[in-house]
Design an enzyme around this catalytic site. Structure first.
Site, PDB file in Angstrom:
ATOM      1  N   GLY A  63      -7.816   9.248   9.982  1.00  0.00           N
ATOM      2  CA  GLY A  63      -8.055   9.267  11.419  1.00  0.00           C
ATOM      3  C   GLY A  63      -9.130  10.214  11.887  1.00  0.00           C
TER       4      GLY A  63
ATOM      5  N   LYS B  92       0.852  -1.187   0.000  1.00  0.00           N
ATOM      6  CA  LYS B  92       0.000   0.000   0.000  1.00  0.00           C
ATOM      7  C   LYS B  92       0.889   1.239   0.000  1.00  0.00           C
ATOM      8  CE  LYS B  92      -3.296   2.665   2.686  1.00  0.00           C
ATOM      9  NZ  LYS B  92      -3.862   2.890   4.023  1.00  0.00           N
TER      10      LYS B  92
END
Length: 333
Positions: free
Chosen positions: A237, A176
């Protein structure tokens, strides 16, 4: 001799000698499946054979229906397997390994989530305490697909270097890619991301790429060789959920590789929304790790992803600006 009656608002000419049962038979109706009102009074079914039809009677004959015919819709989506870099996965949920209180809690959440892929960061070994717990002691890389990521990298060179180390450490080539632009928003630097994607692809990596929710740049990444496109839902987040359903839907419509919503998924309904849009999968890290009960949230995310995928395949009803009755307005008493 004939008589005139009105049935469900229409004039009818009937035999004067008819009983109600005979009238229903003449109309081709089964008395067991209907109800009859004569002159604004309900006629008990048990008396149909005795009640005679009279001149000027007004009848309402009703039955139950299922709410009307469904309108013609576009073809339903085709269910495709979730395949990345040639490997098929059953779960469409990917979870992270950061921000948990312990590796043990992380492992329990992973089990509850049903996920088969976990993202992992690459960090320096702690030389002062080489015996401290390690992720591989709790999450078996032979059982789960480790997805090394480049979290914290701000240049293409740093990202490439990090993933080459990851490949050396565990042999992983499915990775990733994150190349961040600055530390406040943690949005991707798309110019560096495109460059790093090209470098990694040429070096034999299968690259799943974290990116902005920009349909044009997403297509450019795919053309560069990305194995999957991973547009952010909202800042990393933040837990704010999907902020641009329009852009993500456009990316999905145009993509020929898996589209996985990454960053900003805060709770199960966010994951369900992503799947209802047609995403192939969802990543959640903070949404699970920072829940008051991460294991329960992981289970909730699992069910949300499954429900969202099923809803997408079912094909939701069209949104309408005004009310639309469940039962048709024709045939009212």
């Amino acid at each position: 001799m004939s008589i005139n009656v009105t049935i469900n608002g229409e004039a009818k000419l009937l035999n004067s000698a008819m009983t109600l049962n005979e009238m229903l038979a003449f109309l081709g109706l089964d008395p067991r499946k209907i109800a009859v009102e004569r002159n604004l009074e309900i006629v008990p079914r048990s008396s149909y054979a005795q009640v005679r039809v009279r001149e000027g009677d007004q009848y309402e004959i009703v039955h139950f229906i299922g709410g009307g015919n469904a309108p013609l819709e576009a073809a339903l989506p085709v269910d495709k397997s979730f395949v990345i870099a040639g490997k098929t996965y059953t779960s469409r949920l990917i979870i992270g390994t950061g921000k948990y209180k312990s590796y043990e809690e992380n492992a329990h959440a992973l089990e509850a989530s049903g996920a088969e892929i976990v993202t992992v960061a690459v960090r320096r070994v702690n030389l002062t305490d080489p015996n401290q717990p390690k992720l591989v002691d709790f999450i078996d890389p032979k059982k789960y697909t480790y997805l090394p990521n480049t979290a914290g990298c701000f240049t293409g060179e740093d990202a490439v270097r990090t993933l080459r180390l990851a490949r050396e450490a565990g042999g992983w080539t499915l990775v990733k890619l994150e190349v961040l632009g600055e530390k406040k928003l943690l949005y991707p630097d798309m110019l560096e991301t495109l460059r790093a994607t090209e470098l990694l692809t040429k070096d034999g990596f299968q690259v799943m790429v974290y990116c902005n929710d920009d349909p044009l740049l997403a297509k450019r990444l795919e053309d560069t060789g990305a194995a999957a496109i991973m547009p952010l839902a909202s800042p990393i987040g933040s837990g704010m959920g999907i902020q641009s359903t329009v852009n993500i839907r456009m990316i999905i419509e145009d993509a020929k590789v898996p589209v996985i919503v990454d960053a900003g998924i805060g709770t199960a309904s966010d994951a369900a929304m992503a799947m209802e849009l047609g995403c192939d999968a969802v990543i959640s890290n903070t949404g699970i790790a920072h829940a008051k009960n991460p294991v329960k949230m992981a289970a909730a995310m699992k069910h949300a992803v499954e429900a969202g995928r099923l809803a997408y395949l079912a094909g939701r009803m069209a949104k309408k600006p005004y009310a639309d009755p469940s039962s048709p307005m024709t045939g009212l008493i």
